[in-house]
Every structure is written in C-alpha cells, then in structure tokens.
Scaffold this active site. Structure first.
Site, PDB file in Angstrom:
ATOM      1  N   GLU A   1      49.599  39.159  20.899  1.00 40.23           N
ATOM      2  CA  GLU A   1      50.488  39.891  19.926  1.00 40.23           C
ATOM      3  C   GLU A   1      49.792  40.756  18.972  1.00 40.23           C
ATOM      4  O   GLU A   1      50.033  41.860  18.377  1.00 40.23           O
ATOM      5  CB  GLU A   1      51.303  38.786  19.069  1.00 40.23           C
ATOM      6  CG  GLU A   1      52.482  39.421  18.475  1.00 40.23           C
ATOM      7  CD  GLU A   1      52.239  39.944  16.873  1.00 40.23           C
ATOM      8  OE1 GLU A   1      53.211  40.597  16.458  1.00 40.23           O
ATOM      9  OE2 GLU A   1      51.151  39.501  16.179  1.00 40.23           O
TER      10      GLU A   1
ATOM     11  N   ASP B   1      47.073  34.028  19.471  1.00 38.75           N
ATOM     12  CA  ASP B   1      46.055  34.999  19.101  1.00 38.75           C
ATOM     13  C   ASP B   1      45.848  35.198  17.680  1.00 38.75           C
ATOM     14  O   ASP B   1      47.157  35.284  16.999  1.00 38.75           O
ATOM     15  CB  ASP B   1      45.956  36.017  19.998  1.00 38.75           C
ATOM     16  CG  ASP B   1      47.414  36.984  19.944  1.00 38.75           C
ATOM     17  OD1 ASP B   1      48.320  36.495  19.364  1.00 38.75           O
ATOM     18  OD2 ASP B   1      47.174  38.388  19.619  1.00 38.75           O
TER      19      ASP B   1
END
Ligand code: ZN
Length: 390
Positions: A140, A74
């Site tokens: 994250e 991500d």
C-alpha cells in the site's frame, strides 16, 4: 479465542515489514486467524519491473452478507533510526503509549479489526450470521500495483463477493471518532515541457528562452480555479512540485524548461476532463508564441464517493455511541486502497488518529487502540443484527 489489540499491534510492529518486505507480519496474522477458524490464503503478486509482494485473504462463514475488513501491514521506512527515541521496530510501551513504525498507519488499525472480529466470532461460537473477511496487503505504501487491486481481482475470480467494507486507515484528524472518510480525491501527475532555442545570454534575440514560456504557463495554471468544489469535496487543486532546467552556467539560455505538477481532483472531474481543461488553459496562455506540451503519467487514482445511505449511518451511529463524537464525513487527504475496493463494494474508512503517521516516534495511545476495537465491535454487532438472514 480472543486477542488483545495492544499485544497484537506490538507483535506486528516487531515484524520489520517495510514495503515490499513481508517481515513476518502476514505470517503472524495467518496464525491468529487460522486458530480462530478462518480459511486463510496467502497470495504473492508480481509483474515485470516490480518486486513481488505478499498478500492475505481470509474468510469465516460461507453465506451472505460478507463484511470485509481491509488494511495493509507494510510500512514506510523509519529513516534515520538514531532520531527515534523509541526504536522503530521494538514496540515499546511507555506511560500508556505504544511506539513504533506502523503504530497508527496501520498495524494498530489491523490489530483492532482482528481483535474485534475474533471477539464476535468467539461470541457466536465460530458461526457468524453471514461472513467476515480480511483483505490485507503488503503493497500500500509503495506503488500499490501488487496489492489490493490484484487481491480483489484474485478473490473475485474465485467467486468471492463482498457486501460492505471497512478500511482501517488512520481516518481521524485528532481524536478517535472525529472523522469517517467516505471518499477520496483522485491524483494525477504531469510535466509541462517548454521547448525553446539555446543561445548566448547576451544575445537573447538569437535564442528563444523557454523559461519565459514556463513562467507564463505556470502562472495561468496555478491562478485559474479548476472547479469550485462539490457537496462533499474541496475544490480540485494543482501544485507545481519541481522546476527542472538543469542549467549550471550563467551565460547560457537553456533549450528546454520543465515543470512537474500534481493535481488532487474531486468528483467534478474525470482524468480525461481534467487533461482537456489543463491543455485548454495552457494553450490559451501560450498563444502562438510558446512551444509547449504536457507529458501525463498514468494514474490509477480516480476520485470516488461512497453513496450516503444505511451503511454510512450504521458506522456513524456506532462511532457516535462508542466515542461520544459526531464524526465528520470527509474526503480529505491522500489516496488509499479504498479507490480499488470501491469497484467491488461500498467502502468507508475509519481507524486511528493520524497525527504521527510516517513520522519519527510514530505512536498510538493504548486507550485509542481499545476505543477503536470497541467501535469495530459495535459496527459488527449492528451490521449482523441489521443484515443477518433470519
Ligand atoms: Zn496507510
């Protein structure tokens, strides 16, 4: 089969995986790892009040030791795309530099990990001396509750065990090889609330201005050292990030004043010892006069430090040999998923150079991607030479 880290980074950048979207990034990694003989699991985690997030665990080999490569696919949003000279999800290469969101944080790191591992897997004909795994999350950069922490728990419940982990976050300050992260500071948020009594500004004797108390207590909290640092850590630090009173008129003494703060803390402190210390400092500054309390936010970010030893030496030695740099062993910077992994195995962070992460026109030189892949190859080679059961 082998794969070129630059091509893989470019293809990952073209997957628009802004947290919590998968964007095709994990599907791409699944295809690549399956083709190389990995057993691949895609798992989705969710809980009330959060968006579900996709994660990936892959492993080749069944015996110990299990060397883990971790990372996230991500990325943070691009912001105003008009400000980018190279579109954030195009993966353009210009004069030896690859541009795009995630180039250094950390699609580049993930691609170099995969390229290095596939190289080793090909060289041993799909039968590593031990096992190699990937822990890749899509959560994250967000609140990190449906990511690595749950993925580790899930893997552990399946009976997976981990021996050592490399997290490929952009650990280096300016050149590949200058820094290995061997720990991280913890992070704790709180709000200092002062309760006063509202009143007319011309009649302060009839009111109790909480701004006076806020200034007194803030001053005490920012001027008193929380500790003096430790062998591997800078001193813990408290910063006020916002003062909130919300008073829009000029003739009113407000009834309440709030100051938000964040503390980055080292291994001298636990969250409990820190809260005790802050409340003692506030109490001493307040005396009998100021009515105050602190609203603490829950935190999953304690400080930690990898135990210095053979694994640190192995990684530092590989970095030195491939890059010619003597890496500093650092604990600086924000939090990372290493704070979750450290509960399962020894973890170090080594990746690209972080100058442009989260910035407009984020980019990674192609030479850096090649160099980082070579460092990972050297680590894998040495690891299985040292640890492999004969
Ligand atoms: Zn990152």
């Amino acid at each position: 089969m082998t794969i070129d880290p630059v091509t893989l980074t470019r293809d990952l950048i073209r997957c628009p995986s802004v947290t919590p979207a998968e964007g095709g990034a994990l599907a791409l990694i699944e295809r690549v790892l399956k083709a190389a003989g990995f057993e691949v699991h895609r798992v989705v985690f969710a809980e009330p009040g959060t968006m579900p997030v996709e994660n990936l665990y892959a492993r080749i080999g069944t015996s110990a030791p299990n060397l883990v490569f971790a990372g996230h696919t991500d990325v943070v949003p691009p912001g105003n795309e008009a400000k980018w000279n190279h579109p954030p999800f195009a993966g353009e290469i210009r004069e030896g530099v690859l541009y795009g969101r995630g180039a250094v944080d950390m699609k580049g790191g993930v691609a170099c990990e995969i390229a290095a591992v596939l190289d080793y897997v090909a060289a041993c004909a799909g039968k590593p001396k031990g096992s190699i795994s990937f822990l890749i999350t899509g959560d994250e950069e967000g609140i990190a509750v449906n990511g690595t922490t749950k993925l580790l728990k899930w893997a552990c419940e399946r009976g997976e065990t981990f021996d050592h982990c490399i997290l490929g976050e952009p650990s280096n300050a300016s050149v590949i090889g200058d820094t290995i992260k061997i720990g991280r500071r913890g992070s704790l948020n709180g709000t200092l609330v002062i309760t006063g009594k509202q009143g007319h500004v011309a009649y302060p004797e009839r009111a109790d201005n909480p701004v006076r108390g806020l200034v007194t207590l803030m001053s005490a909290l920012v001027t008193t050292p929380l500790d003096h640092g430790s062998a591997h850590f800078d001193p813990s630090n408290l910063e006020f990030t916002s003062i909130d009173i919300g008073n829009t008129v000029v003739n009113l003494i407000p009834g309440e004043a709030r100051g938000r703060f964040n503390i980055r803390f080292n291994d001298c402190h636990s969250q409990i010892s820190l809260k005790t210390l802050i409340e003692r400092l506030a109490s001493a500054a307040a005396g009998e006069r100021v009515r105050w309390h602190i609203e603490w936010e829950a935190s999953n970010a304690d400080s930690f430090l990898a135990t210095p030893g053979p694994f640190v030496e192995l990684v530092a030695g590989a970095v030195r040999e491939v890059t010619g740099q003597v890496p500093a062993l650092s604990t600086k910077g924000g939090t990372s998923d290493a704070r979750f992994i450290k509960n399962y195995c020894s973890v170090l962070e080594f990746g690209l150079a972080g100058q442009t992460m989260h910035q407009v026109d984020e980019h990674a030189p192609i030479a850096d991607l090649t160099l980082l892949t070579n460092v990972y190859k050297k680590i894998i080679h040495r690891y299985f030479k040292q640890h492999a059961p004969s």
